[in-house]
Motif scaffolding. Structure first.
Motif, PDB file in Angstrom:
ATOM      1  N   ASP A 411       9.387 -10.725  20.136  1.00  0.00           N
ATOM      2  CA  ASP A 411      10.149 -11.730  19.395  1.00  0.00           C
ATOM      3  C   ASP A 411      11.613 -11.462  19.723  1.00  0.00           C
ATOM      4  O   ASP A 411      12.147 -10.402  19.398  1.00  0.00           O
ATOM      5  CB  ASP A 411       9.874 -11.558  17.895  1.00  0.00           C
ATOM      6  CG  ASP A 411      10.740 -12.466  17.039  1.00  0.00           C
ATOM      7  OD1 ASP A 411      11.405 -13.361  17.584  1.00  0.00           O
ATOM      8  OD2 ASP A 411      10.753 -12.267  15.804  1.00  0.00           O
ATOM      9  N   THR A 412      12.256 -12.416  20.407  1.00  0.00           N
ATOM     10  CA  THR A 412      13.590 -12.160  20.967  1.00  0.00           C
ATOM     11  C   THR A 412      14.655 -12.914  20.193  1.00  0.00           C
ATOM     12  O   THR A 412      14.644 -14.145  20.151  1.00  0.00           O
ATOM     13  CB  THR A 412      13.633 -12.602  22.441  1.00  0.00           C
ATOM     14  OG1 THR A 412      13.397 -14.013  22.514  1.00  0.00           O
ATOM     15  CG2 THR A 412      12.572 -11.872  23.266  1.00  0.00           C
ATOM     16  N   THR A 416      22.917 -19.100  22.058  1.00  0.00           N
ATOM     17  CA  THR A 416      23.693 -19.655  23.172  1.00  0.00           C
ATOM     18  C   THR A 416      24.921 -18.774  23.400  1.00  0.00           C
ATOM     19  O   THR A 416      25.287 -18.462  24.532  1.00  0.00           O
ATOM     20  CB  THR A 416      24.141 -21.093  22.831  1.00  0.00           C
ATOM     21  OG1 THR A 416      22.986 -21.869  22.504  1.00  0.00           O
ATOM     22  CG2 THR A 416      24.863 -21.734  24.008  1.00  0.00           C
TER      23      THR A 416
HETATM   24  O1  PRX Z   1      19.374 -18.659  13.914  1.00  0.00           O
HETATM   25  C1  PRX Z   1      19.066 -17.968  15.092  1.00  0.00           C
HETATM   26  C2  PRX Z   1      17.940 -18.671  15.799  1.00  0.00           C
HETATM   27  O2  PRX Z   1      18.543 -19.556  16.707  1.00  0.00           O
HETATM   28  C3  PRX Z   1      19.966 -19.424  16.665  1.00  0.00           C
HETATM   29  C4  PRX Z   1      20.537 -19.610  18.049  1.00  0.00           C
HETATM   30  O3  PRX Z   1      20.228 -20.887  18.489  1.00  0.00           O
HETATM   31  P1  PRX Z   1      20.591 -21.335  19.962  1.00  0.00           P
HETATM   32  O4  PRX Z   1      22.013 -21.040  20.241  1.00  0.00           O
HETATM   33  O5  PRX Z   1      20.121 -22.741  20.091  1.00  0.00           O
HETATM   34  O6  PRX Z   1      19.733 -20.422  20.906  1.00  0.00           O
HETATM   35  C5  PRX Z   1      18.344 -20.482  20.845  1.00  0.00           C
HETATM   36  C6  PRX Z   1      17.777 -19.648  21.964  1.00  0.00           C
HETATM   37  C7  PRX Z   1      18.294 -18.271  22.041  1.00  0.00           C
HETATM   38  C8  PRX Z   1      20.189 -18.053  16.103  1.00  0.00           C
HETATM   39  O7  PRX Z   1      21.464 -17.934  15.529  1.00  0.00           O
HETATM   40  N1  PRX Z   1      17.091 -17.735  16.531  1.00  0.00           N
HETATM   41  C9  PRX Z   1      16.982 -17.592  17.868  1.00  0.00           C
HETATM   42  N2  PRX Z   1      16.032 -16.677  18.166  1.00  0.00           N
HETATM   43  C10 PRX Z   1      15.541 -16.218  16.998  1.00  0.00           C
HETATM   44  C11 PRX Z   1      16.218 -16.885  15.952  1.00  0.00           C
HETATM   45  N3  PRX Z   1      15.952 -16.622  14.657  1.00  0.00           N
HETATM   46  C12 PRX Z   1      15.025 -15.696  14.381  1.00  0.00           C
HETATM   47  N4  PRX Z   1      14.332 -15.036  15.318  1.00  0.00           N
HETATM   48  C13 PRX Z   1      14.544 -15.254  16.634  1.00  0.00           C
HETATM   49  N5  PRX Z   1      13.827 -14.608  17.551  1.00  0.00           N
END
Ligand code: PRX
Length: 656
Positions: A411-412, A416
């Motif tokens: 779970d990563t 952005t």
């Molecule tokens: O809230 C977290 C959630 O997605 C946000 C980032 O979104 P974005 O910039 O669109 O990037 C998505 C792809 C990396 C974060 O602030 N988020 C992303 N991954 C997780 C997550 N929340 C929980 N667990 C995760 N693995």
């Protein structure tokens, strides 16, 4: 969120160590954590050494908060690192992409072919006037030309700004204007759920008033008829195919802009997140190598994201290609032409690493385990998740039904803004808990703190902050330094922490659990309750496929929890059973995480409002829960969803 912490309500005792034999062959071992802690800069220099540098850096990090420069003085060409060096090392015949078109057409692209395609495209872009330092907008479907276009820009030292294919002309226009893009690369049309839909018609509309655009380069994909502006518009097959298939790659500064990617904030105009070259590529490649345990020439890797999102940038294009991955790239939707499409593709190519989003996993759950059961998924070795918290229930379903109880799940957590993965298990080291991103990767540092910036300690919840710079960090918001400082660095300015906007907690063992955006946190009778925990409790009930919860104003408790749930296909639910079913769900939440988290009201819905990248738009659900006019729905993947929800409202309500 006010007060010191976020309440820690749920507990998870299950944990799954790496499967038999996995640890012995893993790319990263437990000592990496200590090694990175002992000398962070030396650790990152070692990771940067996995790339080919034309000139070595003189300084690993120059940190003038909030501005970082990594590998100062170093020079490299990102496209050379992703393509040419593998061909030079004798791997030209290795497949870079097994591409699957939505209508069933396929293409196989080897590294040697990719090199020729990128060189030709770089020559064509040069002919069209693109130079180092320029910006190029790209709006394309998931076709190989999208990757080739990005790499051609990187090869020339021009920054790309990829705009998701489903975005409207207005969204594209705003992005072209903000970045002052010189060239737009698009296609005649794109396939959407089995049908060709126009693309160029929309992009023409978008650039009607964008003076910076000099040319539009158009890939033929659907044979859709297109409007044409002589002198400005150029067909890809005419401009690119006739070019020489060699091109000398110039080395650029490690801090040369690589791309701008726009991300919408909760308010205001989209932010152009700026990423540069050396540090970004170092961390994208490192994380892809250790988190997915990728083995060049052996693994078959599939990241299901769209290249329009950061996941596509870092884990379809830059990380995997830098690591000489063989990837699957798929153009279409998961249920075109049938709900087994992803599993069919895994079986066809023998996919070993599968990286997707919880929203899709929950959709698979809703469709039923009988569908994956029909396919041979035994090639899979590692499963990944990204984009939001994966509910423990969905994690377990993923493990059992896709990963045949034998694949580590990573779970990563990242954004952005962070450019690459920050918090995740190491598949050969970590005993992972369902629903937890576990801990920061070697070389990365994070803290969970209170409002007053005090560490919360084990068992405590609060704000997730990044307290040390990292190589792939954003270098700013394009053209708006003040907004950069304001958005990310003002909340904990005294401490110099980057504030990510997410709530998180440590469990008693120190594992990190992401709890959702802090803007979404609910405050019930003075308890700060995370949306993620209540949603996970609902999803752990056998009748529930998906859930979204919001806090709605309440005269007694300040806020009360309102839940929207989608039931699983086989759940019995009609007027006669609704009262019992909903009461059972409310009691289930109370049992799982405590009476304080019992929803005041539960509504059964058919769909949830989601952005095009699959995130639930709780703001709109709050409008419904508080009986307000529903706000701006333009960023919804399907804008009719809110009407469906409002119409169905009176059918499924349960209140005490
Ligand atoms: O809230 C977290 C959630 O997605 C946000 C980032 O979104 P974005 O910039 O669109 O990037 C998505 C792809 C990396 C974060 O602030 N988020 C992303 N991954 C997780 C997550 N929340 C929980 N667990 C995760 N693995």
């Amino acid at each position: 969120m006010s007060g010191a912490t976020l309440d820690n309500l749920s507990t998870e005792s299950r944990s799954f160590p790496p499967p038999e034999g996995f640890a012995d062959q893993a790319n990263a071992t437990a000592d990496w954590y200590d090694r990175a802690d002992a000398d962070r800069e030396a650790f990152w220099a070692e990771q940067a050494d996995r790339l080919a540098w034309a000139e070595r850096w003189d300084q690993v990090l120059d940190w003038q908060p909030p501005f970082a420069k990594w590998f100062v003085g170093g020079k490299l060409n990102v496209a050379y690192n992703c393509v040419d060096r593998h061909v030079e090392a004798g791997h030209g015949e290795q497949v870079a992409f097994h591409w699957e078109g939505e209508p069933g057409d396929t293409r196989t692209v080897t590294y040697a072919e990719l090199q020729r395609d990128v060189c030709k495209a770089a020559n064509a872009l040069t002919e069209l006037g693109v130079r180092a330092g320029d910006r190029v907008a790209i709006q394309l479907p998931m076709i190989p030309e999208a990757v080739v276009s990005m790499l051609a820009c990187a090869r020339l030292g021009a920054a790309h700004s990829v705009v998701f294919g489903g975005f409207s002309p207005g969204a594209l226009k705003a992005r072209v204007l903000d970045a002052e893009a010189k060239l737009l690369i698009t296609s005649d049309g794109q396939f959407r759920r089995g049908k060709p839909a126009p693309m160029k018609e929309n992009t023409d509309q978008a650039i009607a008033e964008t003076p910076s655009i000099e040319h539009v380069l158009v890939v033929k994909r659907t044979e859709t008829e297109v409007p044409w502006t002589e002198g400005r518009d150029v067909w890809w097959h005419e401009a690119v195919d006739r070019q020489p298939d060699t091109h000398e790659a110039e080395a650029f500064d490690a801090e040369n802009p690589l791309f701008i990617l726009y991300t919408s904030g909760t308010t205001g105009t989209p932010k152009g997140i700026l990423h540069t070259s050396g540090g970004y590529l170092t961390q994208a490649a490192y994380t892809h190598h250790v988190v997915f345990d990728h083995k060049p020439g052996e693994s078959v890797y599939w990241c299901t994201a769209d290249i329009g999102w950061v996941t596509g940038h870092s884990y379809i294009v830059y990380g995997p290609l830098a690591n000489r991955a063989t990837s699957v790239m798929y153009e279409g939707t998961p249920n075109t032409p049938h709900e087994g499409r992803h599993f069919e593709i895994i079986q066809k190519y023998g996919v070993t690493i599968y990286y997707t989003a919880p929203t899709l996993i929950r959709t698979f759950m809703k469709w039923g385990k009988e569908i994956p059961e029909k396919y041979d998924l035994s090639s899979l070795k590692v499963l990944g998740s990204v984009g939001e918290s994966i509910n423990p229930e969905a994690w377990m379903w993923y493990r059992e039904n896709i990963g045949h109880d034998n694949c580590p799940i990573v779970d990563t957590w990242w954004q952005t803004e962070t450019g690459a993965i920050m918090i995740a298990p190491l598949p050969g080291v970590t005993a992972a808990k369902p629903g937890s991103a576990m801990r920061t990767l070697p070389g990365i540092s994070a803290e969970i703190v209170t409002e007053e910036a005090e560490p919360v300690g084990p068992g405590g919840g609060g704000y997730l902050v990044l307290d040390k710079p990292w190589p792939a960090m954003l270098r700013g918001i394009w053209g708006d330094e003040e907004r950069y400082r304001d958005t990310y660095w003002s909340r904990f300015a005294d401490q110099g922490y980057y504030f990510a906007g997410d709530g998180a907690k440590y469990d008693d063992d120190g594992a990190i659990w992401l709890l959702g955006r802090v803007d979404d946190v609910m405050n019930v009778s003075g308890h700060r309750i995370s949306t993620t925990e209540v949603e996970s409790a609902l999803v752990s009930h056998p009748t529930v496929a998906e859930a979204a919860v919001v806090g709605a104003a309440d005269a007694t408790t300040g806020q009360a929890i309102v839940a929207f749930v989608i039931l699983r296909g086989n759940a019995a639910y009609d007027e006669s059973t609704s009262e019992t079913v909903l009461k059972e769900l409310r009691d289930h939440v109370a049992k799982e995480i405590g009476p304080i988290a019992k929803p005041r009201q539960i509504m059964v819905v058919q769909e949830l409002p989601k952005t095009r990248s699959g995130k639930i738009m709780r703001r709109l659900l709050r409008d419904v829960a508080e009986n307000r006019e529903v706000g701006d729905v333009t960023t919804l993947a399907d804008s009719s969803v809110m009407n469906l929800i409002s119409d169905g409202l009176n059918k499924g309500k349960s209140e005490d």
